[in-house]
Scaffold this motif. Structure first.
Motif, PDB file in Angstrom:
ATOM      1  N   GLU A 104       0.854  -1.183   0.000  1.00 36.41           N
ATOM      2  CA  GLU A 104       0.000   0.000   0.000  1.00 36.41           C
ATOM      3  C   GLU A 104       0.892   1.235   0.000  1.00 36.41           C
ATOM      4  OE1 GLU A 104      -2.697   2.367  -0.413  1.00 36.41           O
ATOM      5  OE2 GLU A 104      -3.620   0.456   0.090  1.00 36.41           O
ATOM      6  N   MET A 105       0.837   2.038  -1.049  1.00 40.26           N
ATOM      7  CA  MET A 105       1.754   3.173  -1.191  1.00 40.26           C
ATOM      8  C   MET A 105       1.048   4.525  -1.256  1.00 40.26           C
ATOM      9  SD  MET A 105       4.762   1.873  -1.117  1.00 40.26           S
ATOM     10  CE  MET A 105       5.729   3.251  -1.660  1.00 40.26           C
ATOM     11  N   HIS A 106      -0.191   4.600  -0.819  1.00 44.64           N
ATOM     12  CA  HIS A 106      -0.846   5.900  -0.891  1.00 44.64           C
ATOM     13  C   HIS A 106      -0.580   6.696   0.383  1.00 44.64           C
ATOM     14  CE1 HIS A 106      -4.067   4.270   1.663  1.00 44.64           C
ATOM     15  NE2 HIS A 106      -4.398   5.545   1.888  1.00 44.64           N
ATOM     16  N   ILE A 107      -0.732   8.017   0.286  1.00 45.02           N
ATOM     17  CA  ILE A 107      -0.560   8.882   1.450  1.00 45.02           C
ATOM     18  C   ILE A 107      -1.760   9.804   1.565  1.00 45.02           C
ATOM     19  CG2 ILE A 107       1.963   8.871   1.312  1.00 45.02           C
ATOM     20  CD1 ILE A 107       1.695  11.754   0.146  1.00 45.02           C
ATOM     21  N   HIS A 108      -1.889  10.388   2.725  1.00 39.17           N
ATOM     22  CA  HIS A 108      -2.892  11.421   2.958  1.00 39.17           C
ATOM     23  C   HIS A 108      -2.127  12.707   3.239  1.00 39.17           C
ATOM     24  CE1 HIS A 108      -6.414   8.730   3.262  1.00 39.17           C
ATOM     25  NE2 HIS A 108      -5.486   7.851   3.591  1.00 39.17           N
ATOM     26  N   ILE A 109      -2.210  13.656   2.324  1.00 40.84           N
ATOM     27  CA  ILE A 109      -1.434  14.890   2.447  1.00 40.84           C
ATOM     28  C   ILE A 109      -1.829  15.659   3.709  1.00 40.84           C
ATOM     29  CG2 ILE A 109      -0.941  17.108   1.346  1.00 40.84           C
ATOM     30  CD1 ILE A 109      -1.161  15.653  -1.341  1.00 40.84           C
ATOM     31  N   LYS A 140      -2.286  14.501   6.604  1.00 39.16           N
ATOM     32  CA  LYS A 140      -1.798  13.831   7.805  1.00 39.16           C
ATOM     33  C   LYS A 140      -0.365  14.275   8.097  1.00 39.16           C
ATOM     34  CE  LYS A 140      -5.447  11.214   8.150  1.00 39.16           C
ATOM     35  NZ  LYS A 140      -6.623  11.978   8.353  1.00 39.16           N
ATOM     36  N   THR A 141       0.038  14.163   9.340  1.00 38.04           N
ATOM     37  CA  THR A 141       1.395  14.586   9.730  1.00 38.04           C
ATOM     38  C   THR A 141       2.466  13.599   9.295  1.00 38.04           C
ATOM     39  OG1 THR A 141       1.135  13.558  11.880  1.00 38.04           O
ATOM     40  CG2 THR A 141       0.563  15.893  11.704  1.00 38.04           C
ATOM     41  N   TYR A 142       2.066  12.435   8.747  1.00 38.71           N
ATOM     42  CA  TYR A 142       3.047  11.422   8.330  1.00 38.71           C
ATOM     43  C   TYR A 142       3.820  11.859   7.084  1.00 38.71           C
ATOM     44  CZ  TYR A 142      -0.455   8.770  10.932  1.00 38.71           C
ATOM     45  OH  TYR A 142      -1.355   8.338  11.864  1.00 38.71           O
ATOM     46  N   PHE A 143       3.258  12.751   6.304  1.00 40.10           N
ATOM     47  CA  PHE A 143       3.884  13.160   5.032  1.00 40.10           C
ATOM     48  C   PHE A 143       5.280  13.726   5.307  1.00 40.10           C
ATOM     49  CE2 PHE A 143       4.267  16.206   1.408  1.00 40.10           C
ATOM     50  CZ  PHE A 143       4.328  15.257   0.420  1.00 40.10           C
ATOM     51  N   GLY A 144       6.275  13.136   4.670  1.00 42.51           N
ATOM     52  CA  GLY A 144       7.641  13.612   4.821  1.00 42.51           C
ATOM     53  C   GLY A 144       8.397  12.999   5.992  1.00 42.51           C
ATOM     54  N   ASN A 145       7.735  12.170   6.799  1.00 38.76           N
ATOM     55  CA  ASN A 145       8.408  11.563   7.942  1.00 38.76           C
ATOM     56  C   ASN A 145       8.763  10.100   7.716  1.00 38.76           C
ATOM     57  OD1 ASN A 145       8.361  13.894   9.441  1.00 38.76           O
ATOM     58  ND2 ASN A 145       6.401  13.431  10.416  1.00 38.76           N
ATOM     59  N   GLY A 146       8.728   9.645   6.420  1.00 33.22           N
ATOM     60  CA  GLY A 146       9.117   8.318   5.997  1.00 33.22           C
ATOM     61  C   GLY A 146       8.653   7.238   6.859  1.00 33.22           C
TER      62      GLY A 146
END
Length: 79
Positions: free
Chosen positions: A66-71, A73-79
């Protein structure tokens, strides 16, 4: 370590009609895995293995991730 997967269904090609894929061709075959690499693929392999799995004619697929992200969310950019 050697692993043998017997009776696996693999995709072998496609059937088309008017340049549209309408069906997937499959075949039942065996796969030998040595040290994490596929070394032999073919029907009725006569190989010894440490582990043998009967796939019972189920379709063998690569693992999915699963490779989708939610922009938002605070996870973006924190690998």
């Amino acid at each position: 370590m050697k692993q043998l997967i017997r009776n696996a269904r693999l995709e072998t090609g496609y059937q088309t009609k008017d340049e549209v894929v309408i069906k997937t061709n499959t075949e039942i075959t065996d796969l030998l895995i040595e040290e994490g690499h596929f070394t032999k693929i073919g029907p009725h392999l006569q190989e010894s293995a440490d582990v043998t799995i009967d796939a019972k004619k189920q379709l063998l697929l690569p693992s999915l991730r699963e490779m989708h992200i939610h922009i938002d969310k605070t996870y973006f950019g924190n690998g």
